[in-house]
Scaffold this motif. Structure first.
Motif, PDB file in Angstrom:
ATOM      1  N   THR A 184      -4.927 -10.208   8.053  1.00 58.32           N
ATOM      2  CA  THR A 184      -4.351 -11.525   7.729  1.00 58.32           C
ATOM      3  C   THR A 184      -3.197 -11.425   6.732  1.00 58.32           C
ATOM      4  O   THR A 184      -2.486 -12.405   6.506  1.00 58.32           O
ATOM      5  CB  THR A 184      -5.428 -12.466   7.146  1.00 58.32           C
ATOM      6  N   ASN A 185      -3.030 -10.255   6.110  1.00 58.60           N
ATOM      7  CA  ASN A 185      -1.915 -10.077   5.165  1.00 58.60           C
ATOM      8  C   ASN A 185      -0.783  -9.235   5.746  1.00 58.60           C
ATOM      9  O   ASN A 185       0.235  -9.006   5.076  1.00 58.60           O
ATOM     10  CB  ASN A 185      -2.426  -9.406   3.882  1.00 58.60           C
ATOM     11  N   LEU A 186      -0.961  -8.768   6.978  1.00 52.49           N
ATOM     12  CA  LEU A 186       0.012  -7.876   7.618  1.00 52.49           C
ATOM     13  C   LEU A 186       1.367  -8.567   7.773  1.00 52.49           C
ATOM     14  O   LEU A 186       1.437  -9.766   7.975  1.00 52.49           O
ATOM     15  CB  LEU A 186      -0.538  -7.502   9.002  1.00 52.49           C
ATOM     16  N   GLY A 187       2.442  -7.808   7.698  1.00 50.83           N
ATOM     17  CA  GLY A 187       3.786  -8.365   7.896  1.00 50.83           C
ATOM     18  C   GLY A 187       4.518  -8.443   6.577  1.00 50.83           C
ATOM     19  O   GLY A 187       4.944  -7.425   6.039  1.00 50.83           O
TER      20      GLY A 187
ATOM     21  N   ASN B 275       0.839  -1.203   0.000  1.00 47.79           N
ATOM     22  CA  ASN B 275       0.000   0.000   0.000  1.00 47.79           C
ATOM     23  C   ASN B 275       0.867   1.245   0.000  1.00 47.79           C
ATOM     24  O   ASN B 275       2.036   1.215   0.418  1.00 47.79           O
ATOM     25  CB  ASN B 275      -0.925  -0.012   1.218  1.00 47.79           C
ATOM     26  N   ILE B 276       0.282   2.340  -0.481  1.00 44.72           N
ATOM     27  CA  ILE B 276       0.988   3.617  -0.557  1.00 44.72           C
ATOM     28  C   ILE B 276       0.795   4.366   0.765  1.00 44.72           C
ATOM     29  O   ILE B 276      -0.334   4.442   1.286  1.00 44.72           O
ATOM     30  CB  ILE B 276       0.452   4.481  -1.721  1.00 44.72           C
ATOM     31  N   VAL B 277       1.866   4.896   1.296  1.00 41.48           N
ATOM     32  CA  VAL B 277       1.810   5.584   2.586  1.00 41.48           C
ATOM     33  C   VAL B 277       0.910   6.826   2.511  1.00 41.48           C
ATOM     34  O   VAL B 277       0.826   7.486   1.465  1.00 41.48           O
ATOM     35  CB  VAL B 277       3.248   5.975   3.039  1.00 41.48           C
ATOM     36  N   SER B 278       0.189   7.097   3.585  1.00 40.18           N
ATOM     37  CA  SER B 278      -0.644   8.304   3.744  1.00 40.18           C
ATOM     38  C   SER B 278      -1.874   8.346   2.829  1.00 40.18           C
ATOM     39  O   SER B 278      -2.493   9.401   2.689  1.00 40.18           O
ATOM     40  CB  SER B 278       0.188   9.596   3.532  1.00 40.18           C
ATOM     41  N   VAL B 279      -2.218   7.243   2.184  1.00 43.57           N
ATOM     42  CA  VAL B 279      -3.441   7.187   1.372  1.00 43.57           C
ATOM     43  C   VAL B 279      -4.337   6.102   1.969  1.00 43.57           C
ATOM     44  O   VAL B 279      -3.862   4.998   2.248  1.00 43.57           O
ATOM     45  CB  VAL B 279      -3.136   6.834  -0.108  1.00 43.57           C
ATOM     46  N   PRO B 280      -5.634   6.381   2.212  1.00 48.91           N
ATOM     47  CA  PRO B 280      -6.516   5.337   2.769  1.00 48.91           C
ATOM     48  C   PRO B 280      -6.525   4.090   1.884  1.00 48.91           C
ATOM     49  O   PRO B 280      -6.353   4.186   0.665  1.00 48.91           O
ATOM     50  CB  PRO B 280      -7.898   6.013   2.772  1.00 48.91           C
TER      51      PRO B 280
ATOM     52  N   TYR C 241       6.042   2.911  -0.015  1.00 47.01           N
ATOM     53  CA  TYR C 241       5.207   1.873   0.584  1.00 47.01           C
ATOM     54  C   TYR C 241       4.891   2.196   2.052  1.00 47.01           C
ATOM     55  O   TYR C 241       5.720   2.762   2.770  1.00 47.01           O
ATOM     56  CB  TYR C 241       5.918   0.523   0.569  1.00 47.01           C
ATOM     57  N   ALA C 242       3.703   1.790   2.504  1.00 45.52           N
ATOM     58  CA  ALA C 242       3.342   1.911   3.921  1.00 45.52           C
ATOM     59  C   ALA C 242       4.006   0.761   4.688  1.00 45.52           C
ATOM     60  O   ALA C 242       3.687  -0.413   4.447  1.00 45.52           O
ATOM     61  CB  ALA C 242       1.823   1.837   4.074  1.00 45.52           C
ATOM     62  N   PHE C 243       4.930   1.096   5.584  1.00 53.17           N
ATOM     63  CA  PHE C 243       5.717   0.078   6.291  1.00 53.17           C
ATOM     64  C   PHE C 243       5.934   0.510   7.734  1.00 53.17           C
ATOM     65  O   PHE C 243       6.168   1.687   8.015  1.00 53.17           O
ATOM     66  CB  PHE C 243       7.080  -0.099   5.595  1.00 53.17           C
ATOM     67  N   ASN C 244       5.822  -0.441   8.642  1.00 53.51           N
ATOM     68  CA  ASN C 244       6.046  -0.189  10.060  1.00 53.51           C
ATOM     69  C   ASN C 244       7.177  -1.103  10.537  1.00 53.51           C
ATOM     70  O   ASN C 244       7.175  -2.296  10.233  1.00 53.51           O
ATOM     71  CB  ASN C 244       4.745  -0.477  10.845  1.00 53.51           C
ATOM     72  N   ASP C 245       8.108  -0.536  11.298  1.00 58.90           N
ATOM     73  CA  ASP C 245       9.285  -1.310  11.719  1.00 58.90           C
ATOM     74  C   ASP C 245       8.907  -2.551  12.523  1.00 58.90           C
ATOM     75  O   ASP C 245       9.594  -3.574  12.474  1.00 58.90           O
ATOM     76  CB  ASP C 245      10.235  -0.432  12.543  1.00 58.90           C
ATOM     77  N   GLN C 246       7.807  -2.466  13.296  1.00 63.13           N
ATOM     78  CA  GLN C 246       7.412  -3.609  14.124  1.00 63.13           C
ATOM     79  C   GLN C 246       6.465  -4.557  13.388  1.00 63.13           C
ATOM     80  O   GLN C 246       6.560  -5.780  13.517  1.00 63.13           O
ATOM     81  CB  GLN C 246       6.713  -3.116  15.393  1.00 63.13           C
ATOM     82  N   LEU C 247       5.545  -3.997  12.592  1.00 62.43           N
ATOM     83  CA  LEU C 247       4.499  -4.818  11.968  1.00 62.43           C
ATOM     84  C   LEU C 247       4.831  -5.258  10.546  1.00 62.43           C
ATOM     85  O   LEU C 247       4.236  -6.194  10.026  1.00 62.43           O
ATOM     86  CB  LEU C 247       3.171  -4.040  11.951  1.00 62.43           C
ATOM     87  N   GLY C 248       5.785  -4.583   9.908  1.00 59.14           N
ATOM     88  CA  GLY C 248       6.099  -4.908   8.519  1.00 59.14           C
ATOM     89  C   GLY C 248       5.238  -4.106   7.563  1.00 59.14           C
ATOM     90  O   GLY C 248       4.843  -2.967   7.857  1.00 59.14           O
ATOM     91  N   TYR C 249       4.892  -4.708   6.413  1.00 62.63           N
ATOM     92  CA  TYR C 249       4.075  -4.008   5.415  1.00 62.63           C
ATOM     93  C   TYR C 249       2.627  -3.940   5.898  1.00 62.63           C
ATOM     94  O   TYR C 249       2.045  -4.944   6.318  1.00 62.63           O
ATOM     95  CB  TYR C 249       4.161  -4.718   4.059  1.00 62.63           C
ATOM     96  N   LEU C 250       2.057  -2.728   5.850  1.00 60.74           N
ATOM     97  CA  LEU C 250       0.687  -2.512   6.332  1.00 60.74           C
ATOM     98  C   LEU C 250      -0.298  -2.856   5.214  1.00 60.74           C
ATOM     99  O   LEU C 250      -0.115  -2.454   4.064  1.00 60.74           O
ATOM    100  CB  LEU C 250       0.511  -1.058   6.762  1.00 60.74           C
TER     101      LEU C 250
END
Length: 363
Positions: A167-170, A34-39, A153-162
């Motif tokens: 069920t698709n997180l990480g 997903n693209i960061v900052s876009v719903p 890309y929307a990415f979180n250091d702890q969760l991975g790809y948002l």
């Protein structure tokens, strides 16, 4: 029709890829991004979805894989064209039903397809003929890196790809293989196999993914977990389970040949006869008959090159493709007639089944 050149071209799954293999038809890896900052698409406005579609298409135009490929917007395609793309495994059923700005980028060899504005902004998919998990991962990882250089890309250091669905997180990774398991189906072992696979954290689906039927004894096996495990570990675990299923299928075929060879040869012989001489074939019946012919190739009764032909017909016998060949929508009865005509033409010069070449010892 916009997709006419795509349908006419050689594709990974219909003729242009690696040699077809026994039991494993194809390997697929899909990444959700997903693209960061876009719903997420399900919460985005029409203008936001349009912006994502154009931004992603612009990025893909700069990636070499799509140099001679196709960028298709769903709203510009007819229902029949969308259906054919589903049948070629290039888009999901969900994307085919989109009523908003959405699209798909398809590489020239149809090995790669990237859906835009499905459940996530991007669904990258790479398919290879046969059992090729490591090669498929290597290639889609390179594509992912190339796109990540151009898209934020929307990415979180702890969760991975948002992702839109937890069920698709990480990793956002779904790896799968399409398996042809007529031996396990005939022996009525599939229920046990499905239960075992589910207990190991994997999913079993039909030919067209979630909610589809397993016609032609074809099953899709994939991982379910995407969080807390590296991509390499997911692929390694899936590979181990697939090898176990392949061994069970080989054992089931051996048992049938030892205990019920006449019953099996009768099924194969009837399938061969109907495909050469039938005048009405539903898509389900065609799939089941083609499945028996693929088994005949695996057993050595037909030459190996017929395996690729059968795999191509698994796709081209579907309702959308039959209607594309007819250049328009036609009634189911007429489809059955045209499908049977196509099968008679395809197998008119097929060699006689050669039982002396049987690759497994029969009882």
């Amino acid at each position: 029709m916009q997709i006419t050149p795509l349908i006419a071209a050689k594709a990974e799954l219909t003729s242009g890829g690696l040699p077809a293999e026994p039991i494993v038809l194809s390997t697929r890896i899909r990444l959700a991004r997903n693209i960061v900052s876009v719903p997420f698409p399900g919460r985005a406005t029409s203008s936001q979805r349009e912006q994502v579609l154009h931004t992603c298409f612009d990025a893909m135009r700069e990636v070499g894989d799509f140099k001679d490929g196709h960028l298709l917007e769903m709203l510009k395609l007819s229902p029949l064209e969308r259906q054919a793309l589903v049948e070629r495994h290039l888009i999901s059923r969900e994307l085919s039903q989109s009523e908003h700005a959405a699209g798909v980028a398809v590489s020239d060899d149809q090995k790669i397809s990237v859906m835009v504005n499905e459940e996530d902004h991007l669904r990258l998919q790479l398919v290879r003929t046969g059992f090729n998990l490591d090669t498929t991962w290597s290639e889609i990882n390179a594509l992912d890196s190339a796109l990540e250089d151009k898209l934020d890309y929307a990415f979180n250091d702890q969760l991975g790809y948002l992702t839109a669905c937890p069920t698709n997180l990480g990793t956002g990774l779904r790896a799968s293989a399409m398996l042809h398991l007529p031996g396990l189906v005939m022996q009525e072992y599939m229920e046990k196999v499905v239960r075992m696979v589910n207990q190991l954290g994997m999913a079993v689906r039909g030919l067209f993914g979630e909610g589809s039927e397993a016609t032609g004894s074809i099953f899709q096996i994939s991982n379910q977990q995407t969080l807390g495990e590296s991509e390499q570990d997911i692929i390694k675990r899936l590979s181990s389970i697939l090898h176990a299923i392949i061994e069970q299928e080989q054992n089931a075929r051996q048992v049938i040949l030892e205990k019920k060879p006449a019953r099996l040869f009768d099924k194969i012989g009837r399938a061969y006869g109907i495909l050469q001489n039938g005048h009405l074939l539903s898509s389900e019946e065609a799939m089941n008959l083609l499945s028996l012919l693929r088994l005949a190739v695996d057993l050595g009764l037909l030459p190996d090159d017929y395996r690729t032909q059968v795999d191509r017909l698994f796709i081209e016998a579907q309702p959308g493709h039959v209607q594309l060949t007819a250049q328009g929508e036609i009634e189911p009865r007429e489809r059955d007639k045209q499908r049977a005509t196509r099968m008679r033409e395809e197998f008119a010069h097929a060699p006689t089944l050669n039982y002396k070449n049987l690759s497994y010892p029969a009882g």
